[in-house]
Design an enzyme around this catalytic site. Structure first.
Site, short mmCIF file in Angstrom:
data_model
loop_
_atom_site.label_atom_id
_atom_site.label_comp_id
_atom_site.label_asym_id
_atom_site.label_seq_id
_atom_site.Cartn_x
_atom_site.Cartn_y
_atom_site.Cartn_z
N SER A 83 0.81 -1.20 0.00
CA SER A 83 0.00 0.00 0.00
C SER A 83 0.85 1.27 0.00
CB SER A 83 -0.90 0.01 1.24
OG SER A 83 -1.63 1.20 1.28
N LYS B 40 -3.58 2.33 -2.21
CA LYS B 40 -3.15 3.41 -1.34
C LYS B 40 -4.18 3.65 -0.22
CE LYS B 40 -1.19 7.95 -1.82
NZ LYS B 40 -0.53 7.60 -0.55
N ILE C 144 4.49 11.17 3.15
CA ILE C 144 3.48 11.58 2.18
C ILE C 144 2.29 12.17 2.92
CG2 ILE C 144 1.98 10.78 0.30
CD1 ILE C 144 4.98 10.45 -0.33
N LEU D 71 -0.48 10.41 3.81
CA LEU D 71 -1.74 9.78 3.41
C LEU D 71 -2.53 10.59 2.38
CD1 LEU D 71 -3.01 8.49 6.87
CD2 LEU D 71 -1.77 7.20 5.13
N CYS E 128 -1.43 5.31 11.95
CA CYS E 128 -1.84 6.72 11.96
C CYS E 128 -1.99 7.23 13.39
CB CYS E 128 -3.18 6.90 11.27
SG CYS E 128 -3.33 6.00 9.73
N LYS F 207 -2.49 -3.95 9.76
CA LYS F 207 -1.11 -3.68 9.36
C LYS F 207 -0.34 -3.13 10.55
CE LYS F 207 1.73 -1.70 5.83
NZ LYS F 207 1.72 -1.18 4.47
N ILE G 137 5.81 -5.45 7.82
CA ILE G 137 5.71 -4.32 8.72
C ILE G 137 5.46 -3.02 7.95
CG2 ILE G 137 7.21 -5.35 10.45
CD1 ILE G 137 9.53 -3.63 9.43
N ASN G 138 4.91 -2.06 8.65
CA ASN G 138 4.87 -0.70 8.15
C ASN G 138 6.26 -0.10 8.37
OD1 ASN G 138 3.85 1.80 7.21
ND2 ASN G 138 1.84 1.28 8.04
N THR H 218 8.79 -0.12 -1.61
CA THR H 218 9.77 0.80 -2.18
C THR H 218 10.39 0.31 -3.48
OG1 THR H 218 10.23 1.50 0.08
CG2 THR H 218 11.88 2.05 -1.57
#
Ligand SMILES: Cc1cc2nc3c(=O)[nH]c(=O)nc-3n(C[C@H](O)[C@H](O)[C@H](O)COP(=O)(O)OP(=O)(O)OC[C@H]3O[C@@H](n4cnc5c(N)ncnc54)[C@H](O)[C@@H]3O)c2cc1C
Ligand SMILES: Cc1cc2nc3c(=O)[nH]c(=O)nc-3n(C[C@H](O)[C@H](O)[C@H](O)COP(=O)(O)OP(=O)(O)OC[C@H]3O[C@@H](n4cnc5c(N)ncnc54)[C@H](O)[C@@H]3O)c2cc1C
Ligand SMILES: Cc1cc2nc3c(=O)[nH]c(=O)nc-3n(C[C@H](O)[C@H](O)[C@H](O)COP(=O)(O)O)c2cc1C
Ligand SMILES: Cc1cc2nc3c(=O)[nH]c(=O)nc-3n(C[C@H](O)[C@H](O)[C@H](O)COP(=O)(O)O)c2cc1C
Ligand code: FES
Ligand code: FES
Lengths: 260, 309, 309, 260
Positions: free
Chosen positions: B21, B45, B71, B73, B130, B165, B191-192, B266
């Site tokens: 994502s 996304k 970014i 979100l 978040c 996540k 992982i995030n 990435t």
């Protein structure tokens, strides 16, 4: 699906001014580079410590020989490594990317003013060539820090009139490109510019009502519109959610479209 | 059944590879490079209730073998995603994992309820990294009870399976994983990004306008592998593993660590063709490792039977 | 006073550069490469009450722009360190930061009390990343109250200032830093390694015999910079910054983030001359940045006055 | 302070067997390489994605030309990158490191048995040369997987008798080095060996009471004794805190000193 990634082979590399390198490459991908002002997203080498690609403008294209030129300043670690590449080395490039300078904004016989600041000069060269080919009169105003930084004056001279400004006055007009414009340029039909943000800001202020196209810079991730790294606000909604992506909507925008 | 096929809650995947994502937009850009139907799944996304512009630029910075992003979100908002983005993706034969974000519990619930009803959304991915505005900016993902509550609420309204996540920025990932599992999560994504920063020594300011950003890329792979290895042994729900995947060897490493599918983030920026390339390379890699099927590798680093062969 | 001099509690440093604990042994090996008196300070290898062999091998694994280690605190024990290692280091004109480790509160206290009495030990560095055996293996460094208690107890017995070395494997580094500051810490060292793992895809086993190990090197620098940036703005005690330092630019980045001195770990393995090289390069770098003194840079990324010049 | 780090310039590189490369380098550092069995800790290239150095044995030294050879298997990412280095490329090396094979364990006229397995063969070559120089009779037993993997048989032949074993029997004696020893070697005064752990284990079992020296491998960090990555237990205290470091106390140990 048009192929947008390819291998370019280094044909020549020269330091043409202080830390400024001209890199000539050959490859099939060159055949797609038909729009001045587009850029390549370059993987400097296959090693993973420098993970991201670097956006570099297309400076010159020769479709017959499938050769193209980039000009860049070796400043950070990536461009320094790039400057060490010698003939025969292969470079992985994504592109041509983005929307370049609109050629259909001028008619044969028109007068185009091209304004470049430092490392913003390169994309204007391919533009100048295409304009001249179209029968457009070209005047270039090129700004640099100092005499040692000046490059491509001669090359532009072969295409039209050229005025150089240096900040320290060691060459040409002392001051910024706007000083040179004031002193040397009478009139023009369309303005094309590329350079540092303060330059774009002052050109915007002056020529907001004119036919003008500015090329922007922003740090990039993907270079193809997927990551939202390179986004800018638009003047009509400066705080809102409306946006343009420099990589795909730009890097060239009509004056007044995006917030400088 | 093909040797690459994996079956996860809501996601019947031709192969274990999906873009992560935020690293693939809504697929449009990559559709210019290859047929999206080749993918195992697509994580779109993060979608929020309202359109978001995100953070000021610069939003990315390079680090050694990694990158930082802030970014913020940016996305066109729930309505536009449902009206424009998802219908376009419906043209492809690929399950969609819809990443859901918000700054209040209610945001998540609203987005989850609505987006999970869209025909081609096959599962949700709750982005609990978040910061929660109401709780003083503390991320949902750092407190197991909060994450569990969010999971429960979202499960209540979702029409499709829910993946949570996980953020790696915590001391005890296993407790977090178990908490969301107990709250009903159908799967985990991990992982995030790790929270990081870089300072420009000439301007003396952080490179990112937002000061801090999320670290991704090969640099974080060892942290991701460790967490997948720990969590996969502690929970019974499947894991979508990610963090620094660039090569087919990396994919195998995540499977062996315990992931049932692998997301690529990435690396899409470096090589837009990375996902189909990895998918293409998988069968040969299985041969080389003497594995009949991708599933034979899942958890292979700790599952006894797997190590015997 | 030289432009490189920095003054920290207990450590009067000729320059802000010191080798990081565990990456320099007790100095003997590097003394074959250069005069250790050139260093700002030396953080010696973690010392425990009893001699320790450490973990089985393999103990290191490479990762992209980083490495994992699971040495397991091998050291000859308090007695040998005091009898053999420290006297040898007394020959050099350099302050010593003694890294103290243990698996019980009492171990730390014993080592801290004894080692802090040695003439050339100028400060202690509490390695709170060690798992606490009595508390079920939970690391001292993950719970602020536990870390604070440890700090308090050690402060009580120590004859020299005490630095607490923070682990990055937590959600909220600021709360941790404030807790140990409140408990009397004279300074902070940060960061220790991130917990990671790698799996060998051919053997299907973790490369490290210990399965997990500490991630160090350039890969973790962004996490370290972020944490130093956050913590330096929240506490009043100085920070020894570390994590991935390889170049003089990295040193500056840590100073600007808010570190008062900088430790170099993994880079010593790649280039045994790295510390003197960085020290030599610092003055030119200061010139280039228009800084008179190293101290002008400390916290420069957030201290207003500093950014103005 | 003796300089232990230097730049070696690639003079030649050849693939001498399947994935086996012989790399010849020249540099000042070579003058210090006087003890067979030592190793170099090599930084494959200046890029930081492969952070650590790689330990590679010194295979041959020519003090007159300041040239040395390494032989390695291109298997992982680092050795693969190394195998792409061509003439003139500079390599950053730390060394010579560690304690090599003791030459004073043999007298002129003695018979030395050299046993090498796969990529353990290289350090034995420099050893063989030095032994022959000293008037020692040398017999080499070299073990490989298969015929395509065999290298340096000829080179050893110029120095003494050579027996090759291959696991699949495609060349020489079928089986392990120990099979070749049983079939071909009558007697010896001292044994020197380098190879994979199972080989060292079986040699230890057989020759524990003999004069024998074995070279060990372990994953390394620093290579100079500072990081404690490469530590092994000693046989006299197999569970305790006593240890040897492969990088500085070894890589060569007398048989029975460390736990295989
Ligand atoms: C559309 C476009 C066209 C460009 N054309 C040219 C050109 O023709 N010639 C030229 O010299 N430069 C050009 N630039 C700027 C060029 O991209 C940067 O100078 C270059 O990326 C710096 O890389 P580095 O590795 O040397 O620096 P580093 O600081 O090491 O780079 C680290 C990261 O930051 C990014 N970055 C750093 N500076 C910039 C910057 N100014 N703009 C965008 N990203 C940056 C890099 O791409 C990389 O991801 C262009 C930029 C854009 C956006
Ligand atoms: C004292 C000593 C002498 C050696 N001499 C030789 C030689 O002459 N020729 C030769 O081919 N090999 C030799 N080796 C083994 C050689 O070091 C490894 O093959 C090499 O490090 C693998 O690197 P890579 O990048 O290809 O593999 P990768 O797997 O990518 O390496 C990753 C990391 O693991 C380490 N590593 C991986 N395998 C080994 C191993 N077997 N031993 C130690 N470290 C390892 C690497 O050094 C690196 O740090 C020697 C090892 C030691 C300890
Ligand atoms: C530019 C960028 C944007 C991201 N946006 C999101 C997002 O919107 N939602 C989310 O859950 N994760 C997001 N992530 C995290 C990735 O999905 C992924 O978890 C992380 O980058 C690790 O994988 P990688 O190392 O392969 O990139 C983003 C990552 C990047 C680099
Ligand atoms: C091999 C190795 C051993 C270490 N041993 C210790 C130790 O004994 N005590 C400690 O506090 N930190 C130890 N560390 C952590 C380092 O001191 C340092 O905090 C960390 O490696 C980050 O810095 P770097 O990226 O420069 O290596 C060790 C690190 C490595 C790589
Ligand atoms: S660089 Fe990724 S959207 Fe423009
Ligand atoms: S490799 Fe560091 S002590 Fe041996």
């Amino acid at each position: 699906m048009q192929k947008k990634r390819g291998t370019l082979t280094v044909v020549a590399q020269h330091e043409i001014a202080r830390n400024i390198f001209e890199l000539t490459c050959r490859g099939e991908l060159v055949q797609q580079m038909r729009e001045p002002g587009q850029f390549l997203h370059v993987k400097v080498d296959p090693y993973e410590d420098l993970l991201l690609r670097r956006p570099i403008s297309i400076c010159d294209v020769n479709l017959e020989t499938s050769e193209m030129k980039m000009i860049y300043r070796a400043e950070g670690v990536g461009t320094k490594r790039l400057s060490a590449k010698s003939d025969g080395v292969e470079i992985d490039a994504l592109g041509p990317l983005g929307h370049g300078f609109p050629l259909d904004a001028v008619q044969p016989g028109d007068h185009a003013l091209l304004v470049g600041g430092g490392i913003g000069v390169p994309p204007l060269y391919y533009l100048a060539k295409e304009l001249v080919k179209k029968g457009v009169e070209v005047t270039a105003v090129l700004g640099f820090q100092s005499k040692q930084d000046v490059f491509y004056e001669q090359e532009f001279q072969e295409l039209g009139s050229v005025y150089v400004a240096t900040v320290d006055g060691s060459y040409g007009v002392k001051g910024f490109v706007t000083d040179a414009i004031d002193q040397e340029v009478a009139a023009f039909d369309v303005l094309y510019a590329c350079g540092p943000t303060p330059m774009l800001a002052s050109l915007t202020e002056r020529y907001r009502e004119r036919k003008a196209f500015l090329s922007f810079e922003e740090r990039m991730g993907c270079g193809i519109g997927a990551c939202f790294a390179c986004v800018c606000h638009v003047e009509s909604d400066p705080e809102g959610a409306t946006y343009r992506k420099v990589c795909t909507d730009g890097p060239v925008f009509p004056v007044g479209e995006v917030v400088v | 059944m093909s040797r690459l096929h994996v079956e996860l809650p809501g996601l019947s995947m031709k192969n274990p590879i999906m873009p992560a994502s935020g690293c693939f937009g809504f697929g449009k850009e990559y559709a210019e490079f290859y047929d999206l139907s080749e993918l195992g799944a697509i994580a779109i996304k993060a979608t929020t209730a309202e359109p978001r512009f995100g953070n000021p630029t610069p939003r990315v910075a390079e680090t050694k073998s990694g990158m930082l992003n802030a970014i913020g979100l940016q996305n066109p908002g729930l309505h536009a995603v449902i009206q424009q983005e998802l219908p376009r993706l419906a043209a492809y034969d690929v399950p969609i994992l819809a990443n859901v974000a918000g700054s209040e519990m209610e945001d998540y619930i609203e987005v989850a309820e609505m987006i999970s009803k869209v025909e081609n959304v096959h599962a949700l991915e709750l982005n609990i990294s978040c910061p929660n505005v109401k709780k003083g900016g503390i991320a949902f993902g750092t407190i197991p009870e909060v994450a569990a509550e969010l999971t429960r609420e979202v499960k209540r309204v979702s029409s499709v399976p829910v993946y949570v996540k996980l953020s790696p920025n915590i001391a005890d990932i296993v407790t977090m994983a178990k908490a969301v599992e107990a709250a009903g999560a159908d799967g985990l994504s991990m992982i995030n990004t790790l929270l990081g920063s870089r300072i420009d020594i000439r301007t003396r300011k952080p490179i990112l306008a937002n000061q801090y950003g999320g670290l991704s890329g090969p640099a974080i792979k060892p942290v991701a592998i460790r967490m997948v290895h720990q969590v996969s042994q502690a929970v019974d729900i499947p894991i979508i593993g990610m963090g620094g995947v660039q090569t087919v060897e990396d994919v195998i490493e995540f499977l062996l660590a315990g992931a049932s599918a692998v997301a690529v983030g990435t690396a899409n920026f470096v090589d837009p063709m990375i996902c189909p390339t990895l998918i293409e390379q998988l069968p040969d890699m299985l041969d080389e490792l003497g594995a009949d099927h991708v599933q034979d590798l899942i958890g292979g680093s700790w599952r006894e039977a797997c190590n015997v062969r």
